[in-house]
Design a protein around this motif. Structure first.
Motif, PDB file in Angstrom:
ATOM      1  N   LYS A 133       0.829  -1.199   0.000  1.00  0.00           N
ATOM      2  CA  LYS A 133       0.000   0.000   0.000  1.00  0.00           C
ATOM      3  C   LYS A 133       0.867   1.255   0.000  1.00  0.00           C
ATOM      4  N   GLY A 134       0.589   2.156  -0.952  1.00  0.00           N
ATOM      5  CA  GLY A 134       1.340   3.408  -1.046  1.00  0.00           C
ATOM      6  C   GLY A 134       2.714   3.273  -1.667  1.00  0.00           C
ATOM      7  N   LYS A 135       3.061   2.071  -2.189  1.00  0.00           N
ATOM      8  CA  LYS A 135       4.375   1.859  -2.789  1.00  0.00           C
ATOM      9  C   LYS A 135       4.249   1.648  -4.303  1.00  0.00           C
ATOM     10  N   ARG A 136       5.372   1.590  -4.973  1.00  0.00           N
ATOM     11  CA  ARG A 136       5.404   1.366  -6.411  1.00  0.00           C
ATOM     12  C   ARG A 136       5.703  -0.102  -6.685  1.00  0.00           C
ATOM     13  N   ALA A 138      -4.656  -8.256 -12.243  1.00  0.00           N
ATOM     14  CA  ALA A 138      -3.819  -7.965 -11.082  1.00  0.00           C
ATOM     15  C   ALA A 138      -3.432  -6.489 -11.056  1.00  0.00           C
ATOM     16  N   ALA A 139      -3.046  -5.956 -12.209  1.00  0.00           N
ATOM     17  CA  ALA A 139      -2.639  -4.551 -12.283  1.00  0.00           C
ATOM     18  C   ALA A 139      -3.791  -3.621 -11.919  1.00  0.00           C
ATOM     19  N   ILE A 140      -4.998  -3.945 -12.388  1.00  0.00           N
ATOM     20  CA  ILE A 140      -6.181  -3.132 -12.069  1.00  0.00           C
ATOM     21  C   ILE A 140      -6.446  -3.161 -10.565  1.00  0.00           C
ATOM     22  N   ASP A 141      -6.401  -4.359  -9.983  1.00  0.00           N
ATOM     23  CA  ASP A 141      -6.636  -4.487  -8.543  1.00  0.00           C
ATOM     24  C   ASP A 141      -5.576  -3.727  -7.746  1.00  0.00           C
ATOM     25  N   LEU A 142      -4.321  -3.903  -8.126  1.00  0.00           N
ATOM     26  CA  LEU A 142      -3.222  -3.271  -7.396  1.00  0.00           C
ATOM     27  C   LEU A 142      -3.266  -1.754  -7.502  1.00  0.00           C
ATOM     28  N   ALA A 143      -3.710  -1.260  -8.650  1.00  0.00           N
ATOM     29  CA  ALA A 143      -3.744   0.192  -8.854  1.00  0.00           C
ATOM     30  C   ALA A 143      -4.623   0.895  -7.828  1.00  0.00           C
ATOM     31  N   GLY A 144      -5.600   0.172  -7.285  1.00  0.00           N
ATOM     32  CA  GLY A 144      -6.469   0.754  -6.266  1.00  0.00           C
ATOM     33  C   GLY A 144      -5.866   0.727  -4.878  1.00  0.00           C
ATOM     34  N   VAL A 145      -4.703   0.081  -4.738  1.00  0.00           N
ATOM     35  CA  VAL A 145      -4.080  -0.073  -3.421  1.00  0.00           C
ATOM     36  C   VAL A 145      -2.721   0.623  -3.358  1.00  0.00           C
ATOM     37  N   VAL A 146      -1.902   0.403  -4.384  1.00  0.00           N
ATOM     38  CA  VAL A 146      -0.529   0.900  -4.356  1.00  0.00           C
ATOM     39  C   VAL A 146      -0.443   2.304  -4.961  1.00  0.00           C
ATOM     40  N   GLU A 147       0.743   2.884  -4.877  1.00  0.00           N
ATOM     41  CA  GLU A 147       0.937   4.228  -5.443  1.00  0.00           C
ATOM     42  C   GLU A 147       0.970   4.202  -6.965  1.00  0.00           C
ATOM     43  N   HIS A 148       1.696   3.204  -7.523  1.00  0.00           N
ATOM     44  CA  HIS A 148       1.892   3.181  -8.972  1.00  0.00           C
ATOM     45  C   HIS A 148       2.166   1.751  -9.423  1.00  0.00           C
ATOM     46  N   VAL A 149       1.680   1.426 -10.633  1.00  0.00           N
ATOM     47  CA  VAL A 149       1.882   0.092 -11.205  1.00  0.00           C
ATOM     48  C   VAL A 149       2.543   0.229 -12.573  1.00  0.00           C
ATOM     49  N   THR A 150       3.605  -0.550 -12.781  1.00  0.00           N
ATOM     50  CA  THR A 150       4.239  -0.659 -14.094  1.00  0.00           C
ATOM     51  C   THR A 150       3.985  -2.058 -14.629  1.00  0.00           C
ATOM     52  N   VAL A 151       3.369  -2.156 -15.806  1.00  0.00           N
ATOM     53  CA  VAL A 151       3.075  -3.448 -16.418  1.00  0.00           C
ATOM     54  C   VAL A 151       4.128  -3.756 -17.473  1.00  0.00           C
ATOM     55  N   ASN A 183      -2.593   5.901 -12.558  1.00  0.00           N
ATOM     56  CA  ASN A 183      -1.333   5.529 -11.913  1.00  0.00           C
ATOM     57  C   ASN A 183      -0.737   4.240 -12.474  1.00  0.00           C
ATOM     58  N   VAL A 184      -0.935   4.021 -13.773  1.00  0.00           N
ATOM     59  CA  VAL A 184      -0.422   2.814 -14.434  1.00  0.00           C
ATOM     60  C   VAL A 184       0.366   3.194 -15.682  1.00  0.00           C
ATOM     61  N   VAL A 185       1.521   2.559 -15.858  1.00  0.00           N
ATOM     62  CA  VAL A 185       2.314   2.693 -17.082  1.00  0.00           C
ATOM     63  C   VAL A 185       2.506   1.311 -17.673  1.00  0.00           C
ATOM     64  N   ILE A 186       2.364   1.203 -18.990  1.00  0.00           N
ATOM     65  CA  ILE A 186       2.454  -0.089 -19.676  1.00  0.00           C
ATOM     66  C   ILE A 186       3.658  -0.102 -20.606  1.00  0.00           C
ATOM     67  N   PRO A 196      12.351   1.639 -10.591  1.00  0.00           N
ATOM     68  CA  PRO A 196      12.395   1.484  -9.128  1.00  0.00           C
ATOM     69  C   PRO A 196      11.038   1.016  -8.597  1.00  0.00           C
ATOM     70  N   VAL A 197      11.006  -0.140  -7.943  1.00  0.00           N
ATOM     71  CA  VAL A 197       9.773  -0.686  -7.366  1.00  0.00           C
ATOM     72  C   VAL A 197      10.090  -1.393  -6.053  1.00  0.00           C
ATOM     73  N   ALA A 198       9.070  -1.484  -5.214  1.00  0.00           N
ATOM     74  CA  ALA A 198       9.219  -2.219  -3.959  1.00  0.00           C
ATOM     75  C   ALA A 198       8.725  -3.653  -4.093  1.00  0.00           C
ATOM     76  N   GLY A 199       7.927  -3.896  -5.145  1.00  0.00           N
ATOM     77  CA  GLY A 199       7.389  -5.234  -5.328  1.00  0.00           C
ATOM     78  C   GLY A 199       7.246  -5.591  -6.790  1.00  0.00           C
ATOM     79  N   VAL A 200       7.383  -6.886  -7.082  1.00  0.00           N
ATOM     80  CA  VAL A 200       7.206  -7.395  -8.441  1.00  0.00           C
ATOM     81  C   VAL A 200       6.232  -8.562  -8.376  1.00  0.00           C
ATOM     82  N   PHE A 201       5.114  -8.435  -9.086  1.00  0.00           N
ATOM     83  CA  PHE A 201       4.113  -9.494  -9.136  1.00  0.00           C
ATOM     84  C   PHE A 201       4.245 -10.238 -10.460  1.00  0.00           C
ATOM     85  N   VAL A 202       4.604 -11.507 -10.381  1.00  0.00           N
ATOM     86  CA  VAL A 202       4.792 -12.342 -11.566  1.00  0.00           C
ATOM     87  C   VAL A 202       3.448 -12.979 -11.908  1.00  0.00           C
TER      88      VAL A 202
END
Length: 235
Positions: A59-62, A75-88, A110-113, A146-152
């Motif tokens: 939460k609040g992280k990239r 997953a990206a759609i769901d995460l976008a509502g929780v985290v600061e930013h999502v890179t796909v 807050n999403v970049v593809i 730069p990210v704090a998490g990577v979802f495979v």
């Protein structure tokens, strides 16, 4: 191995075997790995495979999501509502998810593809993920995110390789089951993530396990019931 009217035999890797009148297959599935440096090292330290389970931790992280199929975009759609930013990150030159999902994703601020992008490394420091490296497949240029998490999110692999040639499998290797968990082999049932049942979630697998057990019980009752002619003679 099965014999008409006989027991079902399951041969074990240690050379032994077990036999039963019914069998319930529940071998599950495993997440498909991206197989890049850092993935194993930082597993559960920023590298995650279940957005529902681990999304709130970021939460609040990239974060980054690897995979542009339905599971990745959902997953990206769901995460976008929780985290600061999502890179796909998608290896192919376009997202493979359904158009309605892609449209929803692209509407989020807050999403970049990145398509045509090959993940090359997951980096970290002090025991946790701090970034993802990818290469532009068209130009060869390398980028660092730069990210704090990577979802495979590149798919699940059912643990069914050992079943090829015995029960019917889908093109994805899942055990084909009907509404009662029955396979195409009489007396053989299956449940959970190794089957064609949609939505690979623990609660669904647990319910399917109960359903398969009830179906196996019903099968045994019907197998042991006397034939109509025998019942008439007994009467």
């Amino acid at each position: 191995a099965t014999e008409p009217g006989g027991l079902i035999e399951v041969k074990l890797a240690n050379g032994g075997s077990v036999k039963g009148r019914t069998v319930i297959l529940s071998t599950g599935a495993r997440w498909r790995n991206v197989n890049v440096p850092g993935e194993q090292e930082y597993k559960n330290k920023g590298v995650a495979y279940c957005p529902h389970c681990d999304g709130p931790l970021f939460k609040g992280k990239r974060v980054a999501v690897i995979g542009g199929g339905n599971s990745g975009i959902e997953a990206a759609i769901d995460l976008a509502g929780v985290v600061e930013h999502v890179t796909v990150i998608e290896f192919a030159d376009q997202l493979k998810a359904d158009a309605v999902l892609v449209s929803k994703l692209k509407s989020l601020p807050n999403v970049v593809i990145h398509v045509n992008a090959q993940t090359t490394e997951i980096t970290g420091a002090d025991g946790k993920v701090n970034g993802l490296k990818f290469k532009d497949r068209a130009t060869g240029e390398e980028h660092v995110v730069p990210v704090a998490g990577v979802f495979v999110q590149i798919g699940l692999v059912p643990n069914t390789e050992w079943l090829k040639g015995t029960v019917e499998l889908s093109k994805f290797g899942e055990i084909v089951v009907d509404a009662k968990g029955q396979t195409n082999v009489p007396g053989v049932f299956a449940a959970g993530d190794c089957t064609t049942v949609p939505y690979k979630q623990i609660v669904i697998a647990a319910g399917d396990g109960a359903k398969a057990a009830l179906s196996a019980f019903d099968y045994l009752i019907r197998q042991s019931a006397p034939a109509p002619a025998e019942a008439a003679l007994a009467g």
